[in-house]
Design a protein around this motif. Structure first.
Motif: not given
Length: 125
Positions: A66-91
């Motif tokens: 995974c990786a953290i990407f800070p943005m101007e108004d938020h930060a994203s925690l990105v999962f490389e294979h997130g499509r295969q993970l099960s969580s309602p938190l993932l977008e």
């Protein structure tokens, strides 16, 4: 959360360089998120990627997780294979990657992140 080794100290120093151009609430959020990941998964190695403007996490057996990407108004925690993970938190609706968007001041769900990290590592280890 304490920094336990020189790799973590280097990662935090590089992270501070990455977030210095962002508003302080985003910088604080990204820093807290980075330390949270190392706290819940000390087996991950965090390395700031100055060119990408991110902090990337690798597992000894699973590789990039995974990786953290800070943005101007938020930060994203990105999962490389997130499509295969099960969580309602993932977008996201990409072919592979999913992310969790964190707004400054939001509570970081450590338990849910720990579960997602364990799932992501199990996929590739």
């Amino acid at each position: 959360m304490a920094i336990s080794d020189s790799r973590s100290t280097e990662m935090v120093a590089d992270l501070l360089q990455i977030v210095r151009s962002f508003p302080q609430p985003v910088a604080d959020l990204a820093s807290t998120l980075a330390l949270t990941i190392l706290s819940v998964r000390p087996d991950l190695e965090g390395k700031a990627r100055l060119g990408w403007g991110s902090v990337n996490y690798r597992h000894p057996k699973a590789g990039f997780v995974c990786a953290i990407f800070p943005m101007e108004d938020h930060a994203s925690l990105v999962f490389e294979h997130g499509r295969q993970l099960s969580s309602p938190l993932l977008e996201g609706d990409g072919k592979q990657v999913r992310y969790i968007r964190f707004e400054p001041g939001a509570k970081i769900p450590e338990d849910e992140i720990a579960i997602l990290l364990a799932e992501a590592i199990a996929l590739k280890a």
